[in-house]
Design a protein around this motif. Structure first.
Motif, PDB file in Angstrom:
ATOM      1  N   VAL A 164       5.360   8.685  -4.392  1.00 28.80           N
ATOM      2  CA  VAL A 164       4.709   6.142  -4.604  1.00 28.80           C
ATOM      3  C   VAL A 164       5.318   5.959  -3.700  1.00 28.80           C
ATOM      4  N   ILE A 165       5.503   5.071  -2.948  1.00 26.96           N
ATOM      5  CA  ILE A 165       5.269   3.844  -1.727  1.00 26.96           C
ATOM      6  C   ILE A 165       5.614   2.847  -2.152  1.00 26.96           C
ATOM      7  N   LYS A 166       7.275   2.491  -2.878  1.00 26.59           N
ATOM      8  CA  LYS A 166       6.641   1.028  -3.635  1.00 26.59           C
ATOM      9  C   LYS A 166       6.731   0.040  -2.737  1.00 26.59           C
ATOM     10  N   ALA A 167       5.338  -0.837  -1.904  1.00 27.15           N
ATOM     11  CA  ALA A 167       4.832  -1.488  -1.769  1.00 27.15           C
ATOM     12  C   ALA A 167       5.242  -2.734  -1.848  1.00 27.15           C
ATOM     13  N   ASN A 168       5.394  -2.621  -3.143  1.00 22.14           N
ATOM     14  CA  ASN A 168       5.263  -3.775  -4.360  1.00 22.14           C
ATOM     15  C   ASN A 168       5.640  -4.563  -3.935  1.00 22.14           C
ATOM     16  N   LEU A 169       7.606  -4.509  -4.023  1.00 21.29           N
ATOM     17  CA  LEU A 169       7.678  -5.289  -4.399  1.00 21.29           C
ATOM     18  C   LEU A 169       9.479  -5.912  -2.933  1.00 21.29           C
ATOM     19  N   GLY A 170      10.003  -7.023  -2.507  1.00 17.13           N
ATOM     20  CA  GLY A 170      10.476  -7.287  -2.060  1.00 17.13           C
ATOM     21  C   GLY A 170      11.527  -6.781  -1.740  1.00 17.13           C
ATOM     22  N   ASP A 171      11.747  -5.678  -1.961  1.00 17.15           N
ATOM     23  CA  ASP A 171      13.453  -5.471  -2.441  1.00 17.15           C
ATOM     24  C   ASP A 171      14.154  -4.241  -1.142  1.00 17.15           C
ATOM     25  N   ALA A 172      14.429  -4.515  -0.335  1.00 14.56           N
ATOM     26  CA  ALA A 172      15.017  -3.337   1.310  1.00 14.56           C
ATOM     27  C   ALA A 172      15.457  -2.824   1.483  1.00 14.56           C
ATOM     28  N   HIS A 173      16.868  -3.073   0.369  1.00 19.39           N
ATOM     29  CA  HIS A 173      17.612  -2.293  -0.666  1.00 19.39           C
ATOM     30  C   HIS A 173      16.996  -1.082  -0.813  1.00 19.39           C
ATOM     31  N   ALA A 174      15.807  -0.717  -1.672  1.00 14.86           N
ATOM     32  CA  ALA A 174      15.330  -0.197  -2.540  1.00 14.86           C
ATOM     33  C   ALA A 174      14.534   0.862  -1.243  1.00 14.86           C
TER      34      ALA A 174
ATOM     35  N   GLY B 109      15.187   1.393   1.266  1.00 16.69           N
ATOM     36  CA  GLY B 109      15.959   2.302   2.409  1.00 16.69           C
ATOM     37  C   GLY B 109      16.491   0.573   4.062  1.00 16.69           C
ATOM     38  N   GLN B 110      16.380   0.344   3.063  1.00 15.34           N
ATOM     39  CA  GLN B 110      17.893  -0.954   4.956  1.00 15.34           C
ATOM     40  C   GLN B 110      19.362  -0.373   4.376  1.00 15.34           C
ATOM     41  N   LYS B 111      19.598   0.031   5.186  1.00 16.57           N
ATOM     42  CA  LYS B 111      21.182  -0.188   5.339  1.00 16.57           C
ATOM     43  C   LYS B 111      21.852  -2.475   4.897  1.00 16.57           C
TER      44      LYS B 111
ATOM     45  N   LYS C 257      -8.938 -16.985  -4.136  1.00 13.47           N
ATOM     46  CA  LYS C 257      -9.688 -17.840  -4.558  1.00 13.47           C
ATOM     47  C   LYS C 257     -10.496 -17.545  -5.489  1.00 13.47           C
ATOM     48  N   GLU C 258     -11.195 -18.094  -5.998  1.00  8.58           N
ATOM     49  CA  GLU C 258     -12.291 -16.966  -7.527  1.00  8.58           C
ATOM     50  C   GLU C 258     -13.541 -16.010  -5.847  1.00  8.58           C
ATOM     51  N   GLY C 259     -13.106 -14.365  -6.580  1.00  9.57           N
ATOM     52  CA  GLY C 259     -14.594 -14.396  -5.982  1.00  9.57           C
ATOM     53  C   GLY C 259     -13.687 -13.099  -4.841  1.00  9.57           C
ATOM     54  N   THR C 260     -12.704 -13.660  -4.439  1.00 11.59           N
ATOM     55  CA  THR C 260     -11.947 -12.923  -3.697  1.00 11.59           C
ATOM     56  C   THR C 260     -11.189 -11.993  -4.275  1.00 11.59           C
ATOM     57  N   PHE C 261     -11.289 -11.262  -3.485  1.00 10.25           N
ATOM     58  CA  PHE C 261      -9.999 -10.292  -3.671  1.00 10.25           C
ATOM     59  C   PHE C 261      -8.616  -9.942  -2.594  1.00 10.25           C
ATOM     60  N   HIS C 262      -7.547  -9.609  -3.258  1.00  9.85           N
ATOM     61  CA  HIS C 262      -6.643  -9.189  -1.999  1.00  9.85           C
ATOM     62  C   HIS C 262      -5.714  -8.322  -2.566  1.00  9.85           C
ATOM     63  N   PHE C 263      -4.533  -8.063  -1.421  1.00  6.20           N
ATOM     64  CA  PHE C 263      -3.434  -7.841  -2.113  1.00  6.20           C
ATOM     65  C   PHE C 263      -2.679  -7.019  -1.497  1.00  6.20           C
ATOM     66  N   ARG C 264      -0.983  -7.641  -1.556  1.00  5.03           N
ATOM     67  CA  ARG C 264      -0.012  -7.815  -0.968  1.00  5.03           C
ATOM     68  C   ARG C 264       0.821  -7.130  -0.875  1.00  5.03           C
ATOM     69  N   THR C 265       1.137  -6.183   0.580  1.00  3.55           N
ATOM     70  CA  THR C 265       1.987  -4.847   0.179  1.00  3.55           C
ATOM     71  C   THR C 265       3.177  -5.544   1.184  1.00  3.55           C
ATOM     72  N   THR C 266       4.389  -4.888   1.025  1.00  2.00           N
ATOM     73  CA  THR C 266       5.802  -5.370   1.743  1.00  2.00           C
ATOM     74  C   THR C 266       5.346  -5.017   2.998  1.00  2.00           C
ATOM     75  N   ILE C 267       6.348  -5.183   3.985  1.00  2.00           N
ATOM     76  CA  ILE C 267       6.602  -4.682   5.144  1.00  2.00           C
ATOM     77  C   ILE C 267       7.690  -4.090   5.785  1.00  2.00           C
ATOM     78  N   LEU C 268       8.868  -3.442   4.347  1.00  2.00           N
ATOM     79  CA  LEU C 268       9.519  -2.995   4.305  1.00  2.00           C
ATOM     80  C   LEU C 268       9.647  -1.466   4.585  1.00  2.00           C
ATOM     81  N   PRO C 269       8.351  -0.618   4.474  1.00  3.36           N
ATOM     82  CA  PRO C 269       8.390   1.367   4.582  1.00  3.36           C
ATOM     83  C   PRO C 269       9.241   1.037   6.342  1.00  3.36           C
TER      84      PRO C 269
END
Lengths: 516, 516
Positions: free
Chosen positions: B80-90, B92-94, B476-488
């Protein structure tokens, strides 16, 4: 597009929004601040109670005096003794090597390979924590309840302590016990505008976090008085009285018990605790057991956890809802600055538990290094481990010192005229009772000061000893106390008590003379 | 003495106190819990909003899938690629070596003498912190605002950043920015039962801490919408609309601005910020500037602090009250688990500031190791320091990687039919817009799911990519989005985007076919 208001509109338009001040020279208007003490959340002003204990007039004066000493002002003493705060390291207690070595390794895992400084059990402990950190880093968020490995260490500790199963799922690691206590207390807030507020029973004297937090959440604080003449014990009669009184204005929902007592230093007996549990059952109260001083027990006193007593009682009493708090700021670890603590829920409704976890999620996670400190604190080296001898030596040294000082303060205070002090059976404080001459009370009143603040300020000016006056903590009307820690090293404490005695005798003499 | 209630009294007496359940076998009564979802603080249930983002249906399913993978279940992906959380060390960032070496030394000062592992500037930094700790220990409490040495490092950093003076007295160190944001938001709570609640303007989409906290304090959340068609910019027209709407139910007192944007990734222009400041002045709002991503700015975008813009505006606008937030969980340090952050107050009423400090006192002090991380984060090695080369290499590596990935996600998302994405100018996220086929929306509705949750769950099942659906964050009502991190890491991100594209095209095809 943007519609700019003109200078004139700004000057004249918003009068209804707040007071304006004309600045004739510059030709425009300055407004009052948006956020002022009169527009600011009225409930958080109760935090003044907390500030009082942490930065009240005595402490503020102590800080001034320290600055004066640094700038060369001559005083009858060379340094201020901060006997006001339960902060062991600040008073010279050395950290446990095991705890700090584990912290160094989890912070800087490169050290695992590059140095031979660390014993194997330290490395093992560090690895057990790092293994559960995402990306192997204490810089990653953990579960908002804390790492599973930490909660397992805690559950094992509780099982060893009580001989009763403990489930890591019932344990929440927090950044200090204060945070956990606040999360739990706020569960009791009711709907705004309802006829009766919720109420929580809190001991007097107390640790002021309780009044401050209840104030913030507009929950009624229902005082029950600990019985100084009975070694600060709890009596059911007093609990009933408090409850009846409280019911006039609030719906009592929980009772806080601090054991070992802060500031009172008593350790509750099992039968006293059974009484509280029966009372809680009868009156449908949740018990919030502040047991952060569980490792600070001296002489013949024995700490028994509320969970153990409750679990060993027959149904339905063993079903009473209980939350108990532990902190590595206290005990023998005394790592206040690391912010590591936990609470365990017993008999808690599962949905309420999930609400508790959701509120914890708002903080994302407790400091991971604080979590590591909890893991070390509840699961230190055992016989046979390479670090055991050093750990045992350090721990015994700390606890023996505290035990010695607990005896010492009790003896000395009780040897001084017009001072009496219940035995310090546990925790880190003595809370002696001081009978003040009427003329001293009058002098305080003339200055608009609480008499015990007046006394504590004179003590500070003449001896450099900084204590917390009882009026900031709670005491029976007409009685005066102060809280002092037993943390100064024994030789310093002996000296401090000597100076206190001389001061006190002079004080009494001076004001007794004024009376005649 | 204690008055015991009989079994009969207990069984019969307290019926008015709550529902009883008869336990025939045992002959006594079990009560319902005292604390249940229906008796528990109704306001903290809003934390479910927070929990949603942290543990919503998509994340919970991701955790299940991880368990399934571990137990050998075959999936079309290996992890699973956890692109949901802004957690850089998780991801792989050192960690930065400098930060971690300083932490190891302050945790275990013996290492200062016993090893040659640490560069001199690391030792110097560690000593500067230890020197200010009482008893020379990070285990002692500090001032509740944080150590002076840390607040001075912060003030210096702000001065270097803005070219404008900063006073350590206006800085409060906190255990994570969330804690600071919560402390400030709660200032705006009004008196219970008053006619109009206070209100705070919050952007949509937002970081859900804001809704959760406002809900807890019963402060109205007044939504203003960021303009997706204008790169998620703020417009005064929309702010006015939101305010007028908000005034119907609440008294607006503050505005939250997140810059760089989370989840939207925009960086505000100076003129946009001036607009906000004028608006805040005209409408008597305090500005709460969430600037935790200030170091995460890519391409041509430039971060300018609200404090700088405000200070450079003419009076009276330069007198607007401002609190701005910084965190070492973000930036290039990304030490989420250490819980280090600060906020700076500008133009704050001194008495309100002292109330803020009193509430901080209730937490005693922020984690001292987190404070050390703040000191390192705002005052890293400089050219000429022994650690500078390594620091520079690590930092550039992190920021260049993020910049590269910010470009990459924008390009790829915009190359996919029915997906569009504003340029990621800053922060750690992309928030692409996805147009869903009507039949997919219908399918979601039939399952009682939000259409974007439905989409995100299918994405997860088929690709292992875990993202946060826009409905948990606001859109906004009627629009759809998702949030992904750019951390991988870039190679992983390329692979992830490939898989996303294939999934998306199949999804569209599948549901378009259903439509015909």
């Amino acid at each position: 597009m943007v519609q700019e208001t003109t200078m004139l509109e700004r000057a004249v338009g918003p009068t209804e929004k707040g007071a304006l001040t004309h600045n004739g020279d510059k030709g425009y208007f300055f407004r009052n601040k948006t956020l002022t003490t009169s527009t600011c959340n009225p409930y958080i002003k109760t935090f003044k109670a907390m500030e009082y204990a942490a930065r009240g007039p005595v402490i503020l004066r102590a800080m001034q005096i320290e600055a004066e000493l640094r700038s060369g002002v001559k005083k009858p003493f060379r340094q201020v003794i901060k006997a006001n705060l339960g902060d062991a390291h600040a008073m010279g207690q050395k950290p446990l090597s095991f705890v700090r070595q584990v912290l160094a390794l989890v912070a800087c895992p490169n050290l695992l390979e590059t140095t031979h400084y660390f014993p194997d059990d330290v490395k093992l402990k560090a690895r057990s924590i790092l293994d559960q950190c995402r990306g192997g880093s204490v810089g990653a968020y953990t579960d908002s309840r804390g790492l599973e490995v930490v909660r397992k260490c805690v559950a094992d500790y509780i099982e060893r302590r009580d001989g009763i199963p403990s489930d890591p799922e019932n344990i929440v690691v927090t950044a200090g016990a204060s945070e956990g206590i606040r999360s739990c207390l706020k569960l009791f807030k009711g709907v705004e505008g309802e006829e009766k507020r919720s109420g929580v029973l809190v001991p007097v004297p107390e640790y002021p976090l309780y009044s401050a937090t209840l104030g913030e959440y507009n929950i009624a604080k229902i005082n029950y008085y600990l019985d100084e003449s009975d070694g600060w014990g709890l009596s059911r009669v007093e609990l009933e009285r408090a409850l009846t009184e409280g019911r006039k204005v609030a719906e009592p929902r929980a009772i806080v018990v601090i054991n070992p007592g802060n500031p009172t230093g008593q350790v509750l007996t099992r039968s006293n605790m059974e009484q509280v549990i029966r009372f809680a059952y009868d009156e449908r109260l949740v018990i919030l057991a502040d047991e952060v001083y569980q490792d600070n027990v001296y002489e013949d006193a024995e700490f028994v956890s509320f969970k153990k007593v409750l679990s060993q009682m027959p149904a339905p009493f063993n079903g009473v809802e209980l939350v108990s708090f532990y902190s590595c700021s206290k005990g023998f670890v005394c790592e206040c600055g690391l912010r590591g603590a936990y609470f365990e829920c017993t008999n808690m409704d599962p949905e309420v538990k999930s609400i508790l976890l959701a509120t914890a999620a708002a903080k994302l996670c407790p400091t991971v290094l604080g979590q590591a400190a909890v893991a070390c604190s509840v699961d230190p080296p055992r016989p046979g481990d390479p670090s055991y001898a050093a750990f045992r030596y350090e721990k015994d040294n700390i606890l023996n010192g505290l035990g010695e000082r607990a005896r010492l303060v009790t003896e000395v205070f009780n040897s001084i005229p017009l001072v009496s002090c219940s035995p310090v059976q546990g925790a880190l404080y003595a809370f002696p009772n001081v009978q003040l001459p009427q003329s001293a009370i009058n002098a305080a009143i003339r200055l608009g000061q609480e008499p015990d603040v007046f006394y504590a300020l004179e003590l500070l000016e003449e001896t450099g000893i900084c204590v917390v006056p009882g009026s900031g903590i709670g005491q029976k009307e007409g009685t005066f106390h102060f809280r002092t820690t037993i943390l100064p090293e024994t030789s310093q404490l002996v000296d401090m008590l000597d100076r206190f005695k001389i001061f006190h005798l002079n004080f009494i003499k001076k004001y007794a003379t004024l009376e005649t």
